[in-house]
Design a protein around this motif. Structure first.
Motif, PDB file in Angstrom:
ATOM      1  N   SER A 133      22.243  -6.535 -35.845  1.00 27.53           N
ATOM      2  CA  SER A 133      21.806  -7.439 -36.898  1.00 27.53           C
ATOM      3  C   SER A 133      20.804  -6.749 -37.819  1.00 27.53           C
ATOM      4  CB  SER A 133      21.161  -8.687 -36.282  1.00 27.53           C
ATOM      5  OG  SER A 133      20.639  -9.528 -37.282  1.00 27.53           O
ATOM      6  N   ALA A 134      20.882  -7.069 -39.116  1.00 29.58           N
ATOM      7  CA  ALA A 134      19.980  -6.461 -40.089  1.00 29.58           C
ATOM      8  C   ALA A 134      18.524  -6.813 -39.802  1.00 29.58           C
ATOM      9  CB  ALA A 134      20.359  -6.917 -41.504  1.00 29.58           C
ATOM     10  N   GLN A 135      18.290  -8.013 -39.281  1.00 28.35           N
ATOM     11  CA  GLN A 135      16.945  -8.451 -38.917  1.00 28.35           C
ATOM     12  C   GLN A 135      16.923  -8.803 -37.433  1.00 28.35           C
ATOM     13  OE1 GLN A 135      14.355  -8.378 -40.984  1.00 28.35           O
ATOM     14  NE2 GLN A 135      15.647  -7.671 -42.679  1.00 28.35           N
ATOM     15  N   PRO A 136      15.807  -8.541 -36.761  1.00 33.95           N
ATOM     16  CA  PRO A 136      15.728  -8.915 -35.339  1.00 33.95           C
ATOM     17  C   PRO A 136      16.033 -10.393 -35.122  1.00 33.95           C
ATOM     18  CG  PRO A 136      13.886  -7.494 -35.923  1.00 33.95           C
ATOM     19  CD  PRO A 136      14.594  -7.837 -37.215  1.00 33.95           C
ATOM     20  N   LEU A 137      16.795 -10.687 -34.100  1.00 40.76           N
ATOM     21  CA  LEU A 137      17.116 -12.074 -33.790  1.00 40.76           C
ATOM     22  C   LEU A 137      15.869 -12.810 -33.306  1.00 40.76           C
ATOM     23  CD1 LEU A 137      20.015 -10.931 -33.932  1.00 40.76           C
ATOM     24  CD2 LEU A 137      20.597 -12.405 -31.998  1.00 40.76           C
ATOM     25  N   PRO A 138      15.740 -14.101 -33.623  1.00 40.03           N
ATOM     26  CA  PRO A 138      14.584 -14.887 -33.174  1.00 40.03           C
ATOM     27  C   PRO A 138      14.747 -15.321 -31.721  1.00 40.03           C
ATOM     28  CG  PRO A 138      16.023 -16.273 -34.477  1.00 40.03           C
ATOM     29  CD  PRO A 138      16.633 -14.894 -34.512  1.00 40.03           C
ATOM     30  N   ILE A 139      14.792 -14.349 -30.833  1.00 39.39           N
ATOM     31  CA  ILE A 139      14.939 -14.642 -29.403  1.00 39.39           C
ATOM     32  C   ILE A 139      13.787 -13.991 -28.650  1.00 39.39           C
ATOM     33  CG2 ILE A 139      17.443 -14.882 -29.549  1.00 39.39           C
ATOM     34  CD1 ILE A 139      17.743 -12.087 -28.466  1.00 39.39           C
ATOM     35  N   ASP A 140      13.552 -14.475 -27.432  1.00 43.13           N
ATOM     36  CA  ASP A 140      12.379 -14.040 -26.670  1.00 43.13           C
ATOM     37  C   ASP A 140      12.720 -13.126 -25.503  1.00 43.13           C
ATOM     38  OD1 ASP A 140      10.197 -15.777 -27.988  1.00 43.13           O
ATOM     39  OD2 ASP A 140      11.763 -17.233 -27.499  1.00 43.13           O
ATOM     40  N   GLY A 141      13.985 -12.935 -25.217  1.00 43.26           N
ATOM     41  CA  GLY A 141      14.380 -12.065 -24.130  1.00 43.26           C
ATOM     42  C   GLY A 141      15.887 -12.044 -23.999  1.00 43.26           C
TER      43      GLY A 141
END
Length: 311
Positions: A133-141
């Motif tokens: 993905s071009a931007q980091p995914l909004p996930i925590d782990g």
């Protein structure tokens, strides 16, 4: 559509089908969400499928997680399974598009309950796509299940010969003839858009897998995500007495994410009858937990009941 079922350990869960609109002509993604009916949940989990595997394959695992206090989302990538709109040969999708699907689903799930952690369970390519993905995914782990390199030489010799025939004969021939891979008809992998098959083939024929094809841009994208990953090695799930298994996980973390912490699972095996391929044994055939015992650093971390938050 909403549906309630009993799931181990006797907790009622609710299924709801939905869609997620995407920009462009691809059409909406098909989503399914499962969560406990009468108790709050403490985190959200997204299950990202292996290549060619429909989201319904993970239904029992999703129910098991929901019964332990998680809100679970599964989805089909564009041009595949329930997210296919029209003839398969007309589907325009490749692995980069599927990476964009992962980002869209992660953003959607995060927006549903901004105060809760979002955990990603990636099966095979489902753990590799988020890093594109071009931007980091909004996930925590992230928990990576059997998500090693697909490079054909990383297979043990008996499997290596079959994979060579697959990539230089069967797969390109069927895809060229049909304009897609009608794998389900032939009992091979699954139905795939041509763009996905050709790109996957490129990756699997290169010693450095995706990075060898895409270049350092992909390695940089993976490193930028900075996730804490739990890697459930394929070797932990396989019968160690058989040497025709695919044991390629060790090649991948070093290629893609050398700076990142990787917690490797060491699960105890529990055979799952009816599984044709051992990389699928983690996921239960019916209601019940995954085919591992809870151990520090392994999949058991997701199984801890957590009290907490209302959605």
């Amino acid at each position: 559509m909403t549906q309630a079922r009993a799931a181990n350990p006797g907790v009622e869960v609710r299924w709801q089908a939905g869609t997620l609109e995407l920009p462009g002509p691809a059409g909406p993604l098909a989503l399914r969400q499962c969560q406990p009916v009468s108790q709050p949940f403490c985190a959200q989990v997204v299950i990202a499928a292996a290549i060619g595997v429909p989201q319904r394959f993970y239904a029992a695992f999703a129910q098991w997680l929901a019964a332990h206090g998680y809100a679970v989302t599964t989805f089909d990538y564009r041009g595949h399974a329930e997210s296919l709109h029209g003839p398969l040969r007309q589907a325009r999708a490749d692995l980069r598009d599927w990476a964009a699907d992962c980002a869209a689903v992660a953003q959607h799930v995060r927006a549903q309950a901004p105060g809760l952690p979002v955990l990603w369970v990636g099966h095979s390519v489902g753990a590799q796509l988020p890093g594109m993905s071009a931007q980091p995914l909004p996930i925590d782990g992230m928990l990576c299940v059997a998500s090693g390199s697909g490079y054909w030489r990383d297979n043990a010799p008996p499997t290596r010969r079959k994979v060579l025939l697959w990539w230089y004969g069967i797969a390109p021939l069927l895809t060229a003839l049909h304009g897609c891979l009608p794998g389900r008809r032939w009992g091979l992998v699954g139905d795939l858009p041509a763009g996905v098959l050709w790109q996957w083939r490129q990756w699997c024929l290169h010693p450095n897998y995706g990075i060898g094809v895409v270049g350092e841009l992909l390695r940089t994208a993976y490193a930028a995500h900075g996730l804490c990953c739990g890697a459930l090695s394929a070797a932990c799930l396989f019968d160690r007495r058989r040497r025709d298994d695919v044991l390629a996980l060790d090649h991948l973390p070093g290629q893609l994410v050398p700076p990142l912490p990787v917690a490797r699972g060491a699960p105890a095996c529990r055979a799952c009858a009816g599984r044709a391929h051992r990389a699928f044994r983690f996921f239960p055939c019916r209601d019940g937990g995954p085919a591992v015992a809870a151990r520090p650093g392994g999949a058991g971390a997701l199984a801890r009941p957590c009290a907490g938050h209302d959605a």
